[in-house]
Structure formats: structure tokens, C-alpha cells
Enzyme design. Structure first.
Site, mmCIF file in Angstrom:
data_model
loop_
_atom_site.group_PDB
_atom_site.id
_atom_site.type_symbol
_atom_site.label_atom_id
_atom_site.label_comp_id
_atom_site.label_asym_id
_atom_site.label_seq_id
_atom_site.Cartn_x
_atom_site.Cartn_y
_atom_site.Cartn_z
ATOM 1 N N HIS A 101 -2.213 -6.890 -1.309
ATOM 2 C CA HIS A 101 -2.185 -6.435 0.083
ATOM 3 C C HIS A 101 -2.664 -5.003 0.156
ATOM 4 O O HIS A 101 -2.550 -4.251 -0.806
ATOM 5 C CB HIS A 101 -0.784 -6.550 0.694
ATOM 6 C CG HIS A 101 0.278 -5.891 -0.136
ATOM 7 N ND1 HIS A 101 0.836 -6.511 -1.238
ATOM 8 C CD2 HIS A 101 0.864 -4.676 -0.047
ATOM 9 C CE1 HIS A 101 1.727 -5.699 -1.779
ATOM 10 N NE2 HIS A 101 1.760 -4.573 -1.092
ATOM 11 N N HIS A 103 -2.195 -1.580 2.503
ATOM 12 C CA HIS A 103 -1.404 -0.948 3.566
ATOM 13 C C HIS A 103 -2.332 -0.188 4.504
ATOM 14 O O HIS A 103 -3.193 0.576 4.044
ATOM 15 C CB HIS A 103 -0.429 0.073 2.971
ATOM 16 C CG HIS A 103 0.637 -0.510 2.107
ATOM 17 N ND1 HIS A 103 1.923 -0.735 2.548
ATOM 18 C CD2 HIS A 103 0.621 -0.906 0.810
ATOM 19 C CE1 HIS A 103 2.656 -1.232 1.548
ATOM 20 N NE2 HIS A 103 1.886 -1.342 0.487
#
Ligand code: 5GP
Ligand code: ZN
Length: 136
Positions: A101, A103
Site C-alpha cells: 500500500h 500512504h
């Protein structure tokens, strides 16, 4: 391609609710439940890859393109003053969820220190030794 017991795979499958900002065939962008600032979001590939080492190159490129698109929209809508993109790989680097992922962290004047490291002061010969280690 999903992994059992992966919280982000469950979010992508709709088994755990999330606040979705954007979605396409490859990615979902959701609000982080533990935000560093207002609007802190996460870009998740819909397929499970543990980290950037595992993420295919074309998806890495697409994730960065999506980050740029989201950053522009979020800056406009949230009226933030700056932006951090953060991407952790490995426990030692602060990764806690082992599904790749990125941010997206909107920054606001006077929101405090969120990301900080202590700068070292290596001598030139040490930098040269590191350069050789990496490049030779
Ligand atoms: P990491 O430390 O692995 O780079 O970041 C993981 C992030 O996922 C953290 O910022 C954490 O707040 C967020 N997170 C963990 N569980 C959930 C969840 O169930 N939903 C959402 N939206 N974010 C989560
Ligand atoms: Zn996963």
C-alpha cells in the site's frame, strides 16, 4: 489473487467496510482508519502483493500515476498545504499490513512533525564506500 487473513484483501472483497475514495480495475483508494492527518488515505492494489519487492513493475508505475491523480484531487478538495507519499516495506521499515500500500498523507501548516528522521553526518569516504557497494 488474495491471501486469507489479509485485512486489505478482506476490504477489497467488501468483507470489511471501508471509506472508498476511488476505485478502478486494479486499485482501491480508501481512508486510513488511523489517520496521521485529515484525509490520510491508502492506495491498495486489488491483488495481493506483500510489498514493493513483489509488486510488478507496471503496477508500480500505475500506483504512482494514481497517487499523482489522487494528490491533485485531494489537495484541491481538502485545501491542504503539502503532501507526503509514504510506502513502507518490511517490519523494520514500519510496515504493519503486509499487502502493498501507498500512504497519501495531506499536510497542513502546523500539523506537527509526522515523519522525522535524524540526519547522519557521514564523511566523504564512507559515502564513496556505499556508492561502490551499491553500484559495483
Ligand atoms: P503500514 O504501517 O503497514 O505502512 O500501514 C498500515 C496502515 O493501515 C496504517 O496506517 C493503519 O492505520 C491502516 N489500517 C490498518 N487496518 C486498517 C483497516 O482495517 N482499515 C483501514 N482503512 N486502514 C487500516
Ligand atoms: Zn492482501
Amino acid at each position: 489473487m488474495r491471501e486469507n487473513n489479509c485485512i486489505f484483501c478482506k476490504i477489497i472483497a467488501g468483507e470489511i467496510p471501508s471509506h472508498t475514495l476511488y476505485e478502478n480495475e486494479q486499485f482501491k483508494v480508501i481512508l486510513d482508519v488511523g489517520p496521521a492527518t485529515r484525509g490520510h488515505a491508502l492506495i491498495l492494489p486489488k491483488d495481493h502483493y506483500r510489498n514493493l519487492y513483489e509488486l510488478p513493475e507496471d503496477m508500480a508505475a500505475d500506483a504512482m500515476k494514481l497517487a499523482k491523480k489522487m494528490m491533485r484531487i485531494m489537495t484541491d478538495k481538502l485545501n491542504c498545504d503539502g503532501f507526503n507519499l509514504v510506502q513502507n516495506n518490511g517490519e523494520v521499515a514500519g510496515q504493519t499490513v503486509f499487502h502493498f500500500h501507498m500512504h497519501l498523507i495531506p499536510r497542513y501548516k502546523e500539523d506537527g512533525e509526522i515523519l522525522k528522521y535524524i540526519a547522519g553526518h557521514p564523511e566523504g569516504k564512507e559515502l564513496e564506500e556505499i556508492r561502490r557497494t551499491i553500484t559495483e
